[in-house]
Write a protein that holds these residues in place. Structure first.
Motif, short mmCIF file in Angstrom:
data_model
loop_
_atom_site.label_atom_id
_atom_site.label_comp_id
_atom_site.label_asym_id
_atom_site.label_seq_id
_atom_site.Cartn_x
_atom_site.Cartn_y
_atom_site.Cartn_z
N THR A 120 -9.49 -95.19 -27.68
CA THR A 120 -9.37 -95.67 -29.07
C THR A 120 -10.68 -96.31 -29.51
O THR A 120 -11.52 -96.68 -28.68
CB THR A 120 -8.27 -96.74 -29.19
OG1 THR A 120 -8.63 -97.87 -28.38
CG2 THR A 120 -6.92 -96.23 -28.75
N ALA A 121 -10.83 -96.46 -30.82
CA ALA A 121 -12.01 -97.17 -31.34
C ALA A 121 -11.84 -98.67 -31.19
O ALA A 121 -12.80 -99.40 -30.98
CB ALA A 121 -12.23 -96.81 -32.80
N ALA A 122 -10.59 -99.14 -31.33
CA ALA A 122 -10.32 -100.58 -31.20
C ALA A 122 -8.82 -100.78 -31.07
O ALA A 122 -8.03 -99.97 -31.55
CB ALA A 122 -10.83 -101.35 -32.41
N VAL A 123 -8.45 -101.88 -30.41
CA VAL A 123 -7.05 -102.28 -30.36
C VAL A 123 -6.97 -103.69 -30.92
O VAL A 123 -7.69 -104.59 -30.47
CB VAL A 123 -6.49 -102.27 -28.92
CG1 VAL A 123 -5.02 -102.69 -28.92
CG2 VAL A 123 -6.65 -100.89 -28.28
N TYR A 124 -6.12 -103.87 -31.94
CA TYR A 124 -5.90 -105.19 -32.52
C TYR A 124 -4.57 -105.73 -32.04
O TYR A 124 -3.55 -105.03 -32.08
CB TYR A 124 -5.83 -105.10 -34.05
CG TYR A 124 -7.15 -104.81 -34.72
CD1 TYR A 124 -7.92 -105.84 -35.25
CD2 TYR A 124 -7.61 -103.50 -34.85
CE1 TYR A 124 -9.13 -105.58 -35.89
CE2 TYR A 124 -8.82 -103.23 -35.48
CZ TYR A 124 -9.57 -104.28 -36.00
OH TYR A 124 -10.77 -104.01 -36.63
N LEU A 125 -4.58 -106.98 -31.58
CA LEU A 125 -3.33 -107.65 -31.24
C LEU A 125 -3.05 -108.68 -32.33
O LEU A 125 -3.90 -109.53 -32.61
CB LEU A 125 -3.42 -108.32 -29.88
CG LEU A 125 -2.04 -108.62 -29.28
CD1 LEU A 125 -1.44 -107.35 -28.69
CD2 LEU A 125 -2.12 -109.69 -28.22
N VAL A 126 -1.88 -108.58 -32.95
CA VAL A 126 -1.59 -109.53 -34.04
C VAL A 126 -0.48 -110.49 -33.64
O VAL A 126 0.43 -110.14 -32.90
CB VAL A 126 -1.24 -108.80 -35.36
CG1 VAL A 126 -2.41 -107.96 -35.82
CG2 VAL A 126 0.00 -107.94 -35.22
N GLY A 127 -0.65 -111.74 -34.11
CA GLY A 127 0.38 -112.74 -33.87
C GLY A 127 0.29 -113.43 -32.53
O GLY A 127 1.23 -114.13 -32.12
N ALA A 128 -0.82 -113.26 -31.80
CA ALA A 128 -0.93 -113.90 -30.49
C ALA A 128 -0.93 -115.42 -30.65
O ALA A 128 -1.68 -115.96 -31.46
CB ALA A 128 -2.22 -113.46 -29.79
N GLU A 129 -0.09 -116.10 -29.89
CA GLU A 129 -0.09 -117.57 -29.93
C GLU A 129 -1.26 -118.13 -29.14
O GLU A 129 -1.79 -119.19 -29.45
CB GLU A 129 1.24 -118.10 -29.38
CG GLU A 129 2.39 -117.86 -30.35
CD GLU A 129 3.75 -118.25 -29.78
OE1 GLU A 129 3.81 -118.82 -28.68
OE2 GLU A 129 4.75 -117.96 -30.46
N GLN A 130 -1.69 -117.40 -28.09
CA GLN A 130 -2.90 -117.78 -27.36
C GLN A 130 -3.83 -116.56 -27.34
O GLN A 130 -3.89 -115.82 -26.34
CB GLN A 130 -2.56 -118.24 -25.94
CG GLN A 130 -1.74 -119.53 -25.94
CD GLN A 130 -1.85 -120.28 -24.62
OE1 GLN A 130 -2.83 -120.17 -23.90
NE2 GLN A 130 -0.83 -121.06 -24.31
N PRO A 131 -4.53 -116.35 -28.45
CA PRO A 131 -5.30 -115.10 -28.61
C PRO A 131 -6.39 -114.91 -27.55
O PRO A 131 -6.81 -113.79 -27.31
CB PRO A 131 -5.89 -115.21 -30.01
CG PRO A 131 -5.71 -116.62 -30.45
CD PRO A 131 -4.58 -117.20 -29.66
N GLY A 132 -6.83 -116.00 -26.92
CA GLY A 132 -7.87 -115.85 -25.89
C GLY A 132 -7.47 -114.89 -24.78
O GLY A 132 -8.31 -114.16 -24.25
N TYR A 133 -6.16 -114.87 -24.44
CA TYR A 133 -5.71 -113.94 -23.40
C TYR A 133 -5.92 -112.50 -23.83
O TYR A 133 -6.29 -111.65 -23.02
CB TYR A 133 -4.24 -114.19 -23.05
CG TYR A 133 -4.03 -115.41 -22.20
CD1 TYR A 133 -4.38 -115.39 -20.85
CD2 TYR A 133 -3.49 -116.58 -22.73
CE1 TYR A 133 -4.20 -116.51 -20.04
CE2 TYR A 133 -3.31 -117.70 -21.93
CZ TYR A 133 -3.67 -117.67 -20.59
OH TYR A 133 -3.50 -118.78 -19.80
N ALA A 134 -5.67 -112.22 -25.10
CA ALA A 134 -5.85 -110.85 -25.61
C ALA A 134 -7.34 -110.51 -25.68
O ALA A 134 -7.76 -109.42 -25.30
CB ALA A 134 -5.21 -110.72 -26.98
N ARG A 135 -8.15 -111.48 -26.12
CA ARG A 135 -9.60 -111.22 -26.18
C ARG A 135 -10.16 -110.99 -24.79
O ARG A 135 -11.08 -110.20 -24.59
CB ARG A 135 -10.31 -112.37 -26.90
CG ARG A 135 -9.97 -112.43 -28.39
CD ARG A 135 -10.92 -113.34 -29.16
NE ARG A 135 -10.80 -114.74 -28.78
CZ ARG A 135 -10.03 -115.63 -29.41
NH1 ARG A 135 -9.28 -115.26 -30.45
NH2 ARG A 135 -10.00 -116.88 -29.01
N GLY A 136 -9.60 -111.70 -23.81
CA GLY A 136 -10.03 -111.52 -22.43
C GLY A 136 -9.72 -110.14 -21.88
O GLY A 136 -10.26 -109.74 -20.85
N MET A 137 -8.85 -109.40 -22.56
CA MET A 137 -8.56 -108.01 -22.18
C MET A 137 -9.31 -107.03 -23.08
O MET A 137 -9.07 -105.83 -23.05
CB MET A 137 -7.05 -107.74 -22.30
CG MET A 137 -6.17 -108.55 -21.36
SD MET A 137 -6.55 -108.37 -19.60
CE MET A 137 -6.19 -106.65 -19.32
#
Length: 491
Positions: A417-434
């Protein structure tokens, strides 16, 4: 258009453009008809009594025969009263008893593989209370334990060099009966057949021959197909077991619909039975739907699904789930497709299920770990960690090597994919870390994606209920899947 997507224990709303297409398995395009409830027993018995490529059960057993009945864990397959496992096992027992097989010589094995062992309650729900009461209290229902070396047998390697270590109770029995189901699976096309024994009753070293980057990051793995190297390895491992045991598995597989209802039942020798199951399963699973390629896929994940509670919040498990959608639907995605997915992503790793994933996640943040495959070299280190092994054996946790099949899969979303967006993360750092982009809402993510990747008027596909239903593999309308490859019809 207003749609709602899974999010934690509830839903999150999204306002999407009116030309968004929506696909819900079993609804947008109906499944093939399932067997009427009053015919399920009759059709199952007919299949069991007319196995493909091998003799029926009464010719394979007699009084004194030792029988193992191997059934899949709770991850898939339905628990309703008419579920395939409940119906088929009851009928198989009648067939066995009819020629003098004794109850004391039957052992049920939950083929959990590297998944967590199933609890007593889960086993009762899977098998139904009758079978449970008949066999549980005499210790005749067990979970496969891939670390119980007294009850494993090493069968050397397949011709491709893949190690085969299997459950010794199965190896020693006079007949081994595999109760499976043919349902779309991103790993090798379908569950059931030889996938069942190759993953469910083996050892991490066997699994490490196929649930790894060198197999999962090949071109034949995405989009999903029954011709991938992974599928070939399942078949080779299953056939190697049969050769070493000197007997064929007796399989009884049901092709299941979106609600885990039986469409068709096939029994017999996996090598001959699998292709026939797939013919029917292809009609439900490989769905020619799309008239155009999509630039944006939108879906949401609940906190609990498929592999268990915490799957939608654990950063590694949620990546695997996103990748599974890519593996399934790659045929209808444009080359710079963007995914937008909701998850509460709150730092809940659910350590009871996955005691090692937080450690794996922390390692990924350090020491020149740039992509998930960089972690793969630690597979053996984790797989031999005594404390994690104890938690798998006695604490209902996933086996530590299971995490490595998860990261192999998780990398696919980034690759494709070109990008994956995660929406609504309560602790977004975990998603950014992936490696995910984070936004508060679906609308904000879509605006950003339009600006950077997909332009002002992207083709958008919404997949509500992506993880609440048995998924399909979407294809272009002019594609026809015949098991070998795809044919394009040009009009």
């Amino acid at each position: 258009m207003k749609l709602s997507f899974e999010y934690g224990h509830g839903l999150m709303d999204a306002e999407l453009p009116d030309n968004t297409d929506v696909f819900i398995p079993g609804e947008t395009i109906p499944d093939p008809p399932h067997l009427p409830e009053d015919l399920i027993e009759e059709m199952t018995l007919k299949s069991i009594r007319n196995p493909i490529g091998m003799p029926p059960l009464p010719e394979l057993v007699k009084k004194g025969s030792k029988v193992t009945i191997i059934f899949p864990d709770r991850v898939k397959g339905g628990e309703q009263e008419t579920a395939h496992r409940k119906v088929s096992i009851k009928l198989i027992l009648q067939e066995l008893y009819s020629v003098g097989v004794e109850k004391k010589d039957i052992l049920f094995i939950c083929s959990n593989g590297l998944h967590r062992k199933n609890t007593e309650r889960e086993i009762r729900n899977i098998l139904g209370k009758d079978i449970y009461h008949e066999f549980w209290f005499s210790n005749q229902i067990i979970n496969h334990d891939s670390e119980d070396y007294e009850n494993l047998v090493d069968l050397g390697s397949t011709e491709s060099g893949d190690p085969v270590i299997m459950n010794k109770y199965v190896y020693d029995s006079d007949i081994a009966i595999l109760i499976g189901h043919t349902q779309g699976n991103p790993y090798g096309g379908y569950s059931g057949g030889y996938k069942h024994c190759a993953t469910g009753i083996t050892h991490w070293k066997s699994i490490a021959s196929h649930h790894v980057p060198k197999v999962m990051h090949r071109q034949d793995f995405v989009p999903v197909s029954t011709k991938s190297l992974m599928r070939t390895k399942f078949d080779e491992i299953g056939e190697h077991m049969e050769k070493c045991m000197g007997k064929k598995f007796f399989c009884c597989d049901a092709v299941l619909d979106t609600k885990s209802r039986q469409i068709e039942i096939n029994s017999g020798y996996a090598k001959e039975m699998q292709p026939l199951s797939w013919e029917t399963a292809n009609k439900r699973t490989f769905v020619p739907f799309a008239e155009k390629k999509y630039d944006v896929l939108v879906f949401g994940m609940p906190q609990s699904f498929h592999y268990g509670d915490g799957m939608g919040t654990n950063p590694i498990m949620l990546m695997q789930a996103i990748s599974a959608q890519v593996v399934r639907h790659r045929r209808i995605m444009s080359d710079n497709c963007v995914i937008i997915c909701s998850s509460i992503c709150n730092g809940n790793f659910h350590a009871e299920n996955w005691p090692y994933l937080e450690e794996l996640y922390d390692m990924f943040q350090k020491d020149s770990m740039n992509t998930l495959p960089d972690l793969n070299r630690y597979g053996q280190y984790f797989a031999t960690n005594e404390e994690y092994i104890r938690k798998y054996r006695y604490g209902y946790a996933y086996h530590p090597f299971h995490g490595f099949s998860m990261i192999s899969s998780a990398h696919i979303a980034e690759k494709q994919t070109a990008a994956v967006y995660l929406v609504g993360a309560e602790q977004p750092g975990y998603a950014r870390g992936m490696g995910l982009k984070t936004r508060a809402t679906f609308e904000e993510a879509l605006e950003d994606a339009k600006r950077k990747f997909v332009g002002e008027n992207p083709n958008i596909l919404a997949l509500p209920k992506a993880f609440k239903t048995a998924a399909v593999h979407l294809m272009m309308k002019d594609e026809e899947f015949n098991g070998e490859e795809l044919h394009h019809h040009h009009h």
